[in-house]
Design an enzyme around this catalytic site. Structure first.
Site, PDB file in Angstrom:
ATOM      1  N   HIS A 157       0.835  -1.194   0.000  1.00  0.00           N
ATOM      2  CA  HIS A 157       0.000   0.000   0.000  1.00  0.00           C
ATOM      3  C   HIS A 157       0.878   1.256   0.000  1.00  0.00           C
ATOM      4  CE1 HIS A 157      -3.170  -2.817   1.213  1.00  0.00           C
ATOM      5  NE2 HIS A 157      -4.036  -1.889   0.841  1.00  0.00           N
ATOM      6  N   LYS A 161      -0.286   4.662   4.780  1.00  0.00           N
ATOM      7  CA  LYS A 161      -1.147   3.701   5.483  1.00  0.00           C
ATOM      8  C   LYS A 161      -0.556   3.383   6.845  1.00  0.00           C
ATOM      9  CE  LYS A 161      -3.681  -0.634   4.868  1.00  0.00           C
ATOM     10  NZ  LYS A 161      -4.951   0.003   5.264  1.00  0.00           N
TER      11      LYS A 161
END
Length: 269
Positions: A157, A161
């Protein structure tokens, strides 16, 4: 049937803005409230202008109690503490609560279970159609191949995050564990460092990558004797999560109180 009136929690964030835009474009859904936390710099702004869809004259507020009392549902991609508070309010109002929040603990889920005695709660670590279909495949493959094949889940990601492994990785790990008929918590390996020894049969491994602006990549690897099977999903736009969440909300309207998943929404159990 009248349109479903929805509140968006975390309205000023990336997912919140996407949800407001998606509701605006979805037949049968109408935005009636936009929530942010107390002290947010976005309080008082027009939520439509903030989302880039033009003025809708719905100001962003922190008054969750009033908004949920007049709504059919709330869509929530926020933080565990905010989600728990909203679950309690959704239970009081007996409305739909769609939860896309990740990083929830076992105790958090128990509290959500309690709220689901009165609210219609749809919760998933990932709201996209593709990921939930992937989870169904992972469950079936894990059941078919058995412990002769090792399972590793690799996810990547964007660098902002904050939780790891991702909620989607855990969703896929749970699907694999269900396929094998085991408890994920007692078989998950979330980190490896140093001299770890040989891999234990039956373990489900997780590897976490972070960097750049990656929306979400997930790869489930089944590694067996002399062959390897890989199932992959790549998210290219956060819109897939917003569309899935709105679909889940519409599905939940009129359902009995309970704790549901996207597999229920898509009828792929």
């Amino acid at each position: 049937m009248s349109d479903m009136s929805l509140v968006v929690a975390g309205a000023a964030g990336r997912m919140g803005r996407m949800l407001i835009s998606t509701i605006h474009d979805t037949e049968g859904a109408v935005l009636v409230g936009a929530l942010e936390h107390a002290g947010s710099s976005a309080l008082g702004r027009d939520s439509g202008l903030n989302a880039g869809i033009g003025a809708n004259h719905i100001p962003i507020t922190d008054d969750a109690l009033s908004l949920l009392a007049q709504a059919d549902g709330v869509i929530d991609f926020t933080t565990p503490s905010s989600t728990l508070a909203l679950a309690d309010l959704a239970a009081q109002a007996r409305i739909v609560h769609v939860i896309g929040t990740t990083g929830l603990s076992v105790d958090d889920v128990k509290r959500i279970d309690a709220a689901a005695r009165h609210a219609i709660i749809v919760r998933s670590g990932n709201m996209s159609l593709g990921v939930n279909l992937l989870a169904g495949l992972v469950r079936r493959v894990a059941q078919t191949l058995g412990t002769d094949f090792d399972i590793e889940i690799v996810e990547m990601h964007h660098k902002m995050k904050v939780d790891a492994p991702s909620g989607t990785a855990l969703l896929l790990g749970e699907a694999a564990a269900q396929g094998r008929g085991i408890d994920l918590n007692s078989h998950a390996v979330r980190a490896r460092d140093g001299h770890t020894g040989a891999r234990k049969a039956g373990d489900i491994g997780f590897a976490t990558l972070r960097g750049g602006t990656v929306v979400g990549d997930h790869n489930v690897i089944f590694a067996g004797p002399s062959e390897r099977l890989e199932l992959t999903h790549r998210a290219e736009d956060r819109g897939i999560f917003a569309r899935g969440a709105v679909r889940a909300a519409l599905w939940g309207k009129g359902k009995k109180a309970g704790h549901y998943s996207m597999a229920d929404v898509l009828d792929i159990n």
